[in-house]
Write a protein that holds these residues in place. Structure first.
Motif, PDB file in Angstrom:
ATOM      1  N   TYR A  20       0.825  -1.208   0.000  1.00 45.17           N
ATOM      2  CA  TYR A  20       0.000   0.000   0.000  1.00 45.17           C
ATOM      3  C   TYR A  20       0.859   1.258   0.000  1.00 45.17           C
ATOM      4  O   TYR A  20       0.579   2.213  -0.741  1.00 45.17           O
ATOM      5  N   LEU A  32      -8.104   2.756  -2.830  1.00 45.61           N
ATOM      6  CA  LEU A  32      -7.849   1.569  -2.021  1.00 45.61           C
ATOM      7  C   LEU A  32      -9.165   0.879  -1.671  1.00 45.61           C
ATOM      8  O   LEU A  32     -10.073   1.501  -1.128  1.00 45.61           O
ATOM      9  N   LEU A  34     -10.860  -1.616   0.824  1.00 43.94           N
ATOM     10  CA  LEU A  34     -10.539  -2.044   2.189  1.00 43.94           C
ATOM     11  C   LEU A  34     -11.539  -3.074   2.703  1.00 43.94           C
ATOM     12  O   LEU A  34     -12.632  -3.222   2.170  1.00 43.94           O
ATOM     13  N   TYR A  44      -3.537  -2.592   9.077  1.00 42.21           N
ATOM     14  CA  TYR A  44      -3.896  -1.200   9.356  1.00 42.21           C
ATOM     15  C   TYR A  44      -2.968  -0.594  10.403  1.00 42.21           C
ATOM     16  O   TYR A  44      -2.580   0.580  10.307  1.00 42.21           O
ATOM     17  N   LEU A  47       0.078   0.468   8.614  1.00 41.03           N
ATOM     18  CA  LEU A  47      -0.151   1.669   7.813  1.00 41.03           C
ATOM     19  C   LEU A  47      -0.168   2.920   8.695  1.00 41.03           C
ATOM     20  O   LEU A  47       0.365   3.964   8.318  1.00 41.03           O
ATOM     21  N   THR A  63     -10.971   5.676  -0.529  1.00 41.12           N
ATOM     22  CA  THR A  63     -11.169   4.285  -0.107  1.00 41.12           C
ATOM     23  C   THR A  63     -12.615   3.854  -0.311  1.00 41.12           C
ATOM     24  O   THR A  63     -13.548   4.652  -0.198  1.00 41.12           O
TER      25      THR A  63
END
Length: 241
Positions: A20, A32, A34, A44, A47, A63
């Motif tokens: 990512y 993205l 998710l 997550y 990230l 997203t």
């Protein structure tokens, strides 16, 4: 299909997060796709860590989430909107208006499905994150004689509700219906990232990745996609040769 097996969950999470981060570095306005549930939480977390260390910014990212329960408001702590805010969105610099989930509490859920499909068609995901259900479902696309292409209402199978009951006070509290992207909508993503953990999923992993392509195992349709990356921990991948 690119299948990678990791010795530890942390190694898997780091690899997925790096995918990512590298995508956003090359395309700051990346789209993205998710997912929710226990599978992506570690990703997550990585990230968020990358954002805090100034390795990535989400300010231009858009997203789209796979699904949402019908009947739960976004402030319900078991809704997927709540989950995403808690596990990711509130910790990074993504503007709220650039985050999208189906509205399972819409007055007209059929109209909401059409609205969400139009958004996805206009902005297909650069990468779509998926988990894998015990029965082979992706999103909330349950095994069936046929699958719905676009975003739709689904009656959750008992096995799925029982698997999700650990997040609720009791099985009775688990919603019976959800809104989900259809398999066709999922397959529009340029890259699909399938993440699976644990020995309990090893048999369905083998069936989905190496068995016949069938709507009875929705994840098996991923075999027809041109760019699928599969990340497994050692236990989930133990039945693969």
């Amino acid at each position: 299909m690119d299948i990678k097996i990791f010795e530890t969950s942390e190694q898997l999470d780091n690899y997925a997060a790096e995918l990512y981060v590298n995508l956003i570095a090359s395309k700051p306005n990346a789209v993205l796709g998710l997912a929710t549930g226990s599978t992506p939480i570690g990703i997550y977390d990585k990230l968020i860590e990358s954002y805090q260390n100034k390795k990535v910014s989400f300010r231009d990212v858009t997203t789209y989430n796979l699904d949402e329960y019908i009947g739960l408001t976004p402030d319900n702590d078991q809704s997927y909107a709540y989950f995403m805010n808690k596990q990711l969105f509130s910790h990074i610099d993504i503007p709220k208006e650039q985050t999208h989930l189906p509205n399972g509490n819409a007055a007209d859920v059929e109209a909401e499905c059409r609205r969400y499909d139009a958004l996805i068609a206009h902005n297909p995901a650069d990468i779509q994150l998926l988990g894998l259900g015990n029965n082979g479902h992706i999103g909330f696309n349950e095994p069936d004689d046929k699958l719905t292409f676009g975003t739709h209402i689904v009656e959750l199978q008992e096995e799925t509700r029982q698997a999700n009951a650990r997040f609720f006070s009791s099985l009775d509290d688990v919603p019976t219906r959800a809104v989900t992207m259809g398999v066709g909508s999922i397959m529009k993503a340029k890259t699909i990232l399938l993440v699976v953990r644990g020995s309990a999923k090893s048999a369905i992993v083998k069936e989905a990745l190496t068995g016949p392509i069938t709507t009875k195992v929705p994840a098996s349709l991923l075999q027809t996609h041109q760019q699928v990356i599969v990340l497994l921990d050692r236990e989930a991948g133990r039945m693969l040769g």
